[in-house]
Design a protein around this motif. Sequence first.
Motif, PDB file in Angstrom:
ATOM      1  N   THR A   1       1.014  -1.243  -0.089  1.00 23.58           N
ATOM      2  CA  THR A   1       0.249   0.053  -0.190  1.00 23.58           C
ATOM      3  C   THR A   1       0.856   1.120   0.282  1.00 23.58           C
ATOM      4  O   THR A   1       0.561   2.849  -0.067  1.00 23.58           O
TER       5      THR A   1
ATOM      6  N   TRP B   1       1.856   1.503  -3.987  1.00 24.02           N
ATOM      7  CA  TRP B   1       0.751   2.296  -4.440  1.00 24.02           C
ATOM      8  C   TRP B   1       0.258   3.036  -4.398  1.00 24.02           C
ATOM      9  O   TRP B   1       0.249   3.940  -5.110  1.00 24.02           O
ATOM     10  N   ASP B   2       0.229   3.932  -2.996  1.00 22.90           N
ATOM     11  CA  ASP B   2      -0.478   4.972  -2.762  1.00 22.90           C
ATOM     12  C   ASP B   2       0.466   5.968  -3.595  1.00 22.90           C
ATOM     13  O   ASP B   2       0.459   6.920  -3.253  1.00 22.90           O
TER      14      ASP B   2
END
Length: 151
Positions: A90, A93-94
């Motif tokens: 994540t 991804w962020d």
Amino acid sequence: MDLGFTTAVPGLQAEGIAYSPDGRLLKVIESLNRTVTATDTRIDLYIEAAANPNIAVDFSFTPTALGDLATAGTAPLYRLRQADVALRDTQVWDLTQDIVTLDGLRRELPSAQPRRADILRALEHCLDLLDPDDVAGTALAGRASSFTAAR
């Protein structure tokens, strides 16, 4: 997931619904919306798929013989082509979403506007902080220092 659809048009062809083993709806799957997020380390889901004749080729809605059982034939319209399992980091991804968003904003701003230069410097600083051999380990640092300056 790739249920055999074409990505040229959204929907109106092979589509599916992902369900949990207890019958809870998880997600709709179609050509431009193909991911199902798992919330556990065990992946257990069912896909109910619909095979609609692709009559919306380039949105021209061409005639087809597939709308009548007498002329439809027995050949499958679609085949499951791909089902991948991937672990999403994540933080990475962020970071990717931040970079894409800021770069998109930078491209929309007039070239003489100082905000555009600030965003470009922040993006460059972010990339300087990332270790190509350890993106997952350096993504948080890149986001924290660089994007604070861009905001």
